[in-house]
Design a protein around this motif. Sequence first.
Motif, PDB file in Angstrom:
ATOM      1  N   UNK A  24       0.834  -1.358  -0.021  1.00  0.00           N
ATOM      2  CA  UNK A  24      -0.202   0.071   0.156  1.00  0.00           C
ATOM      3  C   UNK A  24       0.796   1.399  -0.174  1.00  0.00           C
ATOM      4  N   UNK A  25       2.142   1.132   0.387  1.00  0.00           N
ATOM      5  CA  UNK A  25       3.132   2.294   0.302  1.00  0.00           C
ATOM      6  C   UNK A  25       3.486   2.594  -1.266  1.00  0.00           C
ATOM      7  N   UNK A  26       3.096   3.886  -1.860  1.00  0.00           N
ATOM      8  CA  UNK A  26       3.111   4.129  -2.871  1.00  0.00           C
ATOM      9  C   UNK A  26       4.744   4.364  -3.385  1.00  0.00           C
ATOM     10  N   UNK A  27       5.525   4.631  -2.407  1.00  0.00           N
ATOM     11  CA  UNK A  27       7.070   4.783  -2.384  1.00  0.00           C
ATOM     12  C   UNK A  27       7.819   3.335  -2.723  1.00  0.00           C
ATOM     13  N   UNK A  28       7.038   2.487  -2.312  1.00  0.00           N
ATOM     14  CA  UNK A  28       7.795   1.107  -2.374  1.00  0.00           C
ATOM     15  C   UNK A  28       7.978   0.715  -3.773  1.00  0.00           C
ATOM     16  N   UNK A  29       8.948   0.327  -4.401  1.00  0.00           N
ATOM     17  CA  UNK A  29       9.444  -0.027  -5.758  1.00  0.00           C
ATOM     18  C   UNK A  29       8.660  -1.392  -6.036  1.00  0.00           C
ATOM     19  N   UNK A  79      16.577  12.454 -26.212  1.00  0.00           N
ATOM     20  CA  UNK A  79      15.563  12.996 -27.243  1.00  0.00           C
ATOM     21  C   UNK A  79      15.363  11.894 -28.402  1.00  0.00           C
ATOM     22  N   UNK A  80      14.217  11.861 -28.896  1.00  0.00           N
ATOM     23  CA  UNK A  80      14.067  10.882 -29.830  1.00  0.00           C
ATOM     24  C   UNK A  80      14.376  11.584 -31.321  1.00  0.00           C
ATOM     25  N   UNK A  81      15.055  11.243 -32.403  1.00  0.00           N
ATOM     26  CA  UNK A  81      15.759   9.861 -32.305  1.00  0.00           C
ATOM     27  C   UNK A  81      17.064  10.197 -32.136  1.00  0.00           C
ATOM     28  N   UNK A  82      17.528  11.466 -31.822  1.00  0.00           N
ATOM     29  CA  UNK A  82      19.014  11.723 -31.750  1.00  0.00           C
ATOM     30  C   UNK A  82      19.652  11.898 -30.416  1.00  0.00           C
ATOM     31  N   UNK A  83      18.988  11.603 -29.372  1.00  0.00           N
ATOM     32  CA  UNK A  83      19.701  11.674 -28.254  1.00  0.00           C
ATOM     33  C   UNK A  83      20.675  10.691 -27.930  1.00  0.00           C
ATOM     34  N   UNK A  84      21.695  10.857 -26.987  1.00  0.00           N
ATOM     35  CA  UNK A  84      22.692  10.009 -26.605  1.00  0.00           C
ATOM     36  C   UNK A  84      22.067   9.212 -25.424  1.00  0.00           C
ATOM     37  N   UNK A  85      22.512   7.809 -25.391  1.00  0.00           N
ATOM     38  CA  UNK A  85      22.082   6.930 -24.563  1.00  0.00           C
ATOM     39  C   UNK A  85      22.617   7.078 -23.186  1.00  0.00           C
ATOM     40  N   UNK A  86      22.250   6.986 -22.312  1.00  0.00           N
ATOM     41  CA  UNK A  86      22.866   6.793 -20.904  1.00  0.00           C
ATOM     42  C   UNK A  86      21.969   6.030 -19.903  1.00  0.00           C
ATOM     43  N   UNK A  87      22.920   5.223 -19.333  1.00  0.00           N
ATOM     44  CA  UNK A  87      22.551   4.369 -18.117  1.00  0.00           C
ATOM     45  C   UNK A  87      21.759   5.023 -16.982  1.00  0.00           C
ATOM     46  N   UNK A  88      20.627   4.698 -16.860  1.00  0.00           N
ATOM     47  CA  UNK A  88      19.898   5.131 -15.798  1.00  0.00           C
ATOM     48  C   UNK A  88      19.074   4.221 -14.797  1.00  0.00           C
ATOM     49  N   UNK A  89      18.911   4.636 -13.658  1.00  0.00           N
ATOM     50  CA  UNK A  89      18.347   3.711 -12.640  1.00  0.00           C
ATOM     51  C   UNK A  89      16.886   4.067 -12.608  1.00  0.00           C
ATOM     52  N   UNK A  90      15.926   2.952 -13.172  1.00  0.00           N
ATOM     53  CA  UNK A  90      14.663   3.166 -13.256  1.00  0.00           C
ATOM     54  C   UNK A  90      13.698   2.413 -12.250  1.00  0.00           C
ATOM     55  N   UNK A  91      12.848   3.251 -11.504  1.00  0.00           N
ATOM     56  CA  UNK A  91      11.978   2.716 -10.297  1.00  0.00           C
ATOM     57  C   UNK A  91      10.676   2.885 -10.927  1.00  0.00           C
ATOM     58  N   UNK A  92       9.809   1.650 -10.832  1.00  0.00           N
ATOM     59  CA  UNK A  92       8.329   1.988 -10.782  1.00  0.00           C
ATOM     60  C   UNK A  92       7.760   1.272  -9.406  1.00  0.00           C
ATOM     61  N   UNK A  93       6.955   2.180  -9.206  1.00  0.00           N
ATOM     62  CA  UNK A  93       6.071   2.049  -7.952  1.00  0.00           C
ATOM     63  C   UNK A  93       4.627   1.882  -8.487  1.00  0.00           C
ATOM     64  N   UNK A  94       3.549   1.796  -7.527  1.00  0.00           N
ATOM     65  CA  UNK A  94       2.315   2.202  -7.795  1.00  0.00           C
ATOM     66  C   UNK A  94       1.643   3.233  -8.549  1.00  0.00           C
ATOM     67  N   UNK A  95       2.486   4.272  -8.250  1.00  0.00           N
ATOM     68  CA  UNK A  95       2.036   5.566  -8.587  1.00  0.00           C
ATOM     69  C   UNK A  95       2.893   6.487  -9.762  1.00  0.00           C
ATOM     70  N   UNK A  96       4.143   5.881  -9.885  1.00  0.00           N
ATOM     71  CA  UNK A  96       4.764   6.746 -10.917  1.00  0.00           C
ATOM     72  C   UNK A  96       5.918   5.756 -11.282  1.00  0.00           C
TER      73      UNK A  96
END
Length: 129
Positions: free
Chosen positions: A19-24, A35-52
Amino acid sequence: GEGGGNETETYQEPLGADPDPTVPLIEGFLQKSGKIPTGAWKKRWVTVTRDFVSYSVDEASRPIDCISFGDIVGVGFNGLVAEDLPMWFKQNREFDWERDHALSLSLKPEEFVVCTARMGYHDGRQYLF
């Protein structure tokens, strides 16, 4: 009821959802383009929670951006066709522009794009992963 879905059904939590929306629900490193399609690719830490969905430089850093599911209208991918849209995009007529824009993208098989509402906070931005 009979004869199809009921638009007024109440939302039910997925089994085992915290129930905690901050828990991944899921998190990890993905490549993200600026940017699409010309942006540079960068490694990013991606988190998905219930809300975002958010992304940051690494696990310990503050999010660069946080995208509310209320602002996300769909997900595009390589081979997306109009017949797929009911499964992958909100179907309100107010999102015609976002759906058309996603169909016009040329994505590689390993890429996907998170599409936001043009009238929302993120102004129709597409986040390419």
